[in-house]
Motif scaffolding. Structure first.
Motif, PDB file in Angstrom:
ATOM      1  N   UNK A  16       0.810  -1.221   0.000  1.00 32.03           N
ATOM      2  CA  UNK A  16       0.000   0.000   0.000  1.00 32.03           C
ATOM      3  C   UNK A  16       0.848   1.280   0.000  1.00 32.03           C
ATOM      4  N   UNK A  17       2.160   1.153   0.221  1.00 27.56           N
ATOM      5  CA  UNK A  17       3.068   2.303   0.174  1.00 27.56           C
ATOM      6  C   UNK A  17       3.692   2.487  -1.211  1.00 27.56           C
ATOM      7  N   UNK A  18       3.416   1.565  -2.104  1.00 25.04           N
ATOM      8  CA  UNK A  18       4.009   1.611  -3.441  1.00 25.04           C
ATOM      9  C   UNK A  18       2.988   2.153  -4.430  1.00 25.04           C
ATOM     10  N   UNK A  19       3.357   3.255  -5.092  1.00 28.34           N
ATOM     11  CA  UNK A  19       2.488   3.855  -6.097  1.00 28.34           C
ATOM     12  C   UNK A  19       2.763   3.263  -7.472  1.00 28.34           C
ATOM     13  N   UNK A  50      -4.827   5.229 -22.825  1.00 30.70           N
ATOM     14  CA  UNK A  50      -4.781   4.099 -23.732  1.00 30.70           C
ATOM     15  C   UNK A  50      -3.742   3.111 -23.234  1.00 30.70           C
ATOM     16  N   UNK A  51      -2.985   2.510 -24.136  1.00 34.17           N
ATOM     17  CA  UNK A  51      -2.011   1.468 -23.785  1.00 34.17           C
ATOM     18  C   UNK A  51      -0.883   2.054 -22.932  1.00 34.17           C
ATOM     19  N   UNK A  52      -0.683   1.471 -21.752  1.00 35.07           N
ATOM     20  CA  UNK A  52       0.357   1.958 -20.838  1.00 35.07           C
ATOM     21  C   UNK A  52       0.845   0.839 -19.931  1.00 35.07           C
ATOM     22  N   UNK A  53       1.984   1.109 -19.303  1.00 37.94           N
ATOM     23  CA  UNK A  53       2.545   0.217 -18.287  1.00 37.94           C
ATOM     24  C   UNK A  53       2.593   0.995 -16.981  1.00 37.94           C
ATOM     25  N   UNK A  54       2.968   0.327 -15.909  1.00 37.34           N
ATOM     26  CA  UNK A  54       3.100   0.996 -14.615  1.00 37.34           C
ATOM     27  C   UNK A  54       4.541   0.939 -14.137  1.00 37.34           C
ATOM     28  N   UNK A  55       5.008   2.058 -13.648  1.00 37.49           N
ATOM     29  CA  UNK A  55       6.323   2.130 -13.028  1.00 37.49           C
ATOM     30  C   UNK A  55       6.073   2.276 -11.533  1.00 37.49           C
ATOM     31  N   UNK A  56       6.499   1.280 -10.773  1.00 39.18           N
ATOM     32  CA  UNK A  56       6.292   1.315  -9.322  1.00 39.18           C
ATOM     33  C   UNK A  56       7.279   2.274  -8.677  1.00 39.18           C
ATOM     34  N   UNK A  57       6.798   2.990  -7.657  1.00 35.41           N
ATOM     35  CA  UNK A  57       7.641   3.955  -6.952  1.00 35.41           C
ATOM     36  C   UNK A  57       7.141   4.126  -5.525  1.00 35.41           C
ATOM     37  N   UNK A  58       8.007   4.652  -4.683  1.00 35.71           N
ATOM     38  CA  UNK A  58       7.633   5.041  -3.326  1.00 35.71           C
ATOM     39  C   UNK A  58       7.717   6.555  -3.278  1.00 35.71           C
ATOM     40  N   UNK A 132      17.954   6.416  -2.139  1.00 37.29           N
ATOM     41  CA  UNK A 132      18.208   5.182  -2.879  1.00 37.29           C
ATOM     42  C   UNK A 132      19.666   4.776  -2.729  1.00 37.29           C
ATOM     43  N   UNK A 133      20.570   5.729  -2.614  1.00 34.83           N
ATOM     44  CA  UNK A 133      21.995   5.423  -2.423  1.00 34.83           C
ATOM     45  C   UNK A 133      22.239   4.701  -1.095  1.00 34.83           C
ATOM     46  N   UNK A 134      21.301   4.876  -0.149  1.00 33.86           N
ATOM     47  CA  UNK A 134      21.364   4.166   1.128  1.00 33.86           C
ATOM     48  C   UNK A 134      20.609   2.839   1.062  1.00 33.86           C
ATOM     49  N   UNK A 135      19.937   2.570  -0.061  1.00 33.33           N
ATOM     50  CA  UNK A 135      19.191   1.335  -0.229  1.00 33.33           C
ATOM     51  C   UNK A 135      17.691   1.467  -0.072  1.00 33.33           C
ATOM     52  N   UNK A 136      17.189   2.683   0.165  1.00 38.22           N
ATOM     53  CA  UNK A 136      15.748   2.886   0.334  1.00 38.22           C
ATOM     54  C   UNK A 136      15.029   2.638  -0.992  1.00 38.22           C
ATOM     55  N   UNK A 137      14.114   1.675  -1.000  1.00 41.21           N
ATOM     56  CA  UNK A 137      13.308   1.317  -2.183  1.00 41.21           C
ATOM     57  C   UNK A 137      14.185   0.982  -3.389  1.00 41.21           C
ATOM     58  N   UNK A 138      15.375   0.488  -3.137  1.00 45.25           N
ATOM     59  CA  UNK A 138      16.326   0.205  -4.218  1.00 45.25           C
ATOM     60  C   UNK A 138      15.757  -0.748  -5.257  1.00 45.25           C
ATOM     61  N   UNK A 139      15.012  -1.736  -4.822  1.00 47.24           N
ATOM     62  CA  UNK A 139      14.464  -2.718  -5.758  1.00 47.24           C
ATOM     63  C   UNK A 139      13.554  -2.047  -6.787  1.00 47.24           C
ATOM     64  N   UNK A 140      12.903  -0.952  -6.426  1.00 46.12           N
ATOM     65  CA  UNK A 140      12.007  -0.268  -7.363  1.00 46.12           C
ATOM     66  C   UNK A 140      12.761   0.580  -8.381  1.00 46.12           C
ATOM     67  N   UNK A 141      13.996   0.921  -8.090  1.00 50.40           N
ATOM     68  CA  UNK A 141      14.799   1.707  -9.029  1.00 50.40           C
ATOM     69  C   UNK A 141      15.413   0.813 -10.106  1.00 50.40           C
ATOM     70  N   UNK A 142      15.496  -0.476  -9.835  1.00 44.19           N
ATOM     71  CA  UNK A 142      16.133  -1.389 -10.774  1.00 44.19           C
ATOM     72  C   UNK A 142      15.241  -1.599 -11.989  1.00 44.19           C
ATOM     73  N   UNK A 143      15.875  -1.734 -13.136  1.00 49.25           N
ATOM     74  CA  UNK A 143      15.141  -2.013 -14.364  1.00 49.25           C
ATOM     75  C   UNK A 143      14.993  -3.520 -14.580  1.00 49.25           C
TER      76      UNK A 143
END
Length: 158
Positions: A16-19, A50-58, A132-143
């Motif tokens: 619920x914290x991930x947009x 129309x056609x779109x994807x979602x980019x997850x973020x905090x 993110x440099x400290x690791x906060x939500x790092x997994x969401x920054x990865x492609x």
């Protein structure tokens, strides 16, 4: 860095914290000229597209909450100031900052492409970027997902 802070910073965020930021992936849809994809309200992001994807973020508020939880004394400051004492923006309108958590400082960058007078957005983006440099939500920054790690010893040629 003080004991335990790094692990707390890297802890996963609750779903619920991930947009979910919509990103249109069809050029005619972005030009509002697509006949293949009829715009509709997305059940995930609530956008009418129309056609779109979602980019997850905090978002900035959840990142700030995390920083306060692990270090109530965290701070940020601009890398440079104007002559009148305001944060100095770079030639492209971005903001370089120093973020300090648990006695350790990292650099971050914030921008707001295409937006004018978006200083609050620049600050929030810079804080998220530096966190993110400290690791906060790092997994969401990865492609891409992280490669699996094995504890097995590998044969290495001498």
């Amino acid at each position: 860095m003080k004991d335990g802070i790094a692990d707390k910073l890297r802890a996963p965020f609750q779903p619920e914290q991930i947009g979910h930021l919509p990103k249109v992936v069809c050029k005619p849809c972005s030009d509002r000229a697509c006949t293949a994809h009829k715009p509709k309200t997305c059940s995930t992001c609530k956008a009418y597209l129309g056609k779109h994807i979602h980019i997850d973020y905090v978002g900035h508020a959840h990142v700030t909450e995390r920083l306060l939880e692990v270090d109530p004394d965290w701070s940020w400051e601009p890398m440079a100031f104007t002559g009148s004492g305001l944060p100095l923006l770079d030639d492209t309108g971005g903001l370089w900052i120093k973020l300090t958590i648990g006695g350790k400082t990292m650099v971050g960058y914030g921008d707001a492409p295409g937006k004018r007078a978006a200083v609050k957005e620049l600050i929030g983006d810079a804080i998220r970027n530096a966190a993110m440099r400290f690791g906060v939500a790092l997994v969401l920054w990865k492609k891409e997902p992280a490669a699996p790690v094995s504890d097995e010893k590998r044969d290495v040629a001498p």
